[in-house]
Design a protein around this motif. Structure first.
Motif, PDB file in Angstrom:
ATOM      1  N   ARG A 105      -4.536   1.150  -3.358  1.00 17.73           N
ATOM      2  CA  ARG A 105      -4.824  -0.269  -3.147  1.00 17.73           C
ATOM      3  C   ARG A 105      -5.102  -0.605  -1.683  1.00 17.73           C
ATOM      4  NH1 ARG A 105      -1.777  -4.646  -6.586  1.00 17.73           N
ATOM      5  NH2 ARG A 105      -2.289  -3.933  -8.653  1.00 17.73           N
ATOM      6  N   ALA A 106      -4.819   0.305  -0.785  1.00 20.75           N
ATOM      7  CA  ALA A 106      -5.067   0.037   0.627  1.00 20.75           C
ATOM      8  C   ALA A 106      -6.559  -0.193   0.842  1.00 20.75           C
ATOM      9  CB  ALA A 106      -4.584   1.199   1.489  1.00 20.75           C
ATOM     10  N   GLU A 107      -6.879  -1.193   1.622  1.00 25.00           N
ATOM     11  CA  GLU A 107      -8.286  -1.486   1.886  1.00 25.00           C
ATOM     12  C   GLU A 107      -8.880  -0.527   2.910  1.00 25.00           C
ATOM     13  OE1 GLU A 107      -9.245  -5.562   2.572  1.00 25.00           O
ATOM     14  OE2 GLU A 107      -7.764  -6.236   1.095  1.00 25.00           O
ATOM     15  N   ASP A 108      -8.092  -0.112   3.879  1.00 26.40           N
ATOM     16  CA  ASP A 108      -8.581   0.753   4.951  1.00 26.40           C
ATOM     17  C   ASP A 108      -7.843   2.087   4.888  1.00 26.40           C
ATOM     18  OD1 ASP A 108      -9.539   1.921   7.244  1.00 26.40           O
ATOM     19  OD2 ASP A 108      -8.678   0.438   8.615  1.00 26.40           O
ATOM     20  N   ARG A 117     -12.727   7.656  -1.636  1.00 29.51           N
ATOM     21  CA  ARG A 117     -12.494   6.616  -0.630  1.00 29.51           C
ATOM     22  C   ARG A 117     -12.013   7.222   0.693  1.00 29.51           C
ATOM     23  NH1 ARG A 117      -8.609   2.551  -2.155  1.00 29.51           N
ATOM     24  NH2 ARG A 117      -9.376   1.535  -0.281  1.00 29.51           N
ATOM     25  N   ALA A 174       0.821  -1.207   0.000  1.00 24.25           N
ATOM     26  CA  ALA A 174       0.000   0.000   0.000  1.00 24.25           C
ATOM     27  C   ALA A 174       0.858   1.260   0.000  1.00 24.25           C
ATOM     28  CB  ALA A 174      -0.937  -0.003   1.200  1.00 24.25           C
TER      29      ALA A 174
END
Length: 109
Positions: free
Chosen positions: A32-35, A62, A26
């Motif tokens: 691409r980081a989910e959080d 996001r 990330a």
């Protein structure tokens, strides 16, 4: 200026065989980081004719969805590096002023 071929070359130079795969950290590709919670305030600006326009807008969205703070500017007609390529253009000067204004507000100077 920066086009898809240059973009692919850059990612390959940074990531090698990991480019485009599931093991991209990330820190190399923050989108691409989910959080995205807990990020510091972000300033994002992009030209409307920029290769990365949709990615930048999606990233800002996001951040907001995660409760973060992001200031987003999409500069009409701007291409990648427009403010460096034509620094005297009115659009470039407006973009630079927005960047500086954000920093001043952030740092309260």
């Amino acid at each position: 200026m920066w086009d898809r071929t240059a973009n692919e070359t850059g990612w390959t130079a940074l990531l090698g065989e990991r480019r485009g795969g599931p093991d991209v950290p990330a820190y190399a590709a923050p989108a691409r980081a989910e959080d995205l919670t807990g990020l510091p305030p972000a300033f994002l600006d992009v030209g409307s004719a920029e290769t990365f326009r949709d990615e930048v807008v999606a990233y800002a969205s996001r951040i907001w969805q995660a409760g973060g703070v992001a200031e987003l500017h999409v500069w009409p007609g701007g291409f990648h590096g427009f403010d460096g390529f034509a620094p005297q253009a009115a659009l470039s000067q407006t973009a630079r002023a927005a960047q500086l204004g954000w920093l001043r507000r952030l740092l309260a100077v």
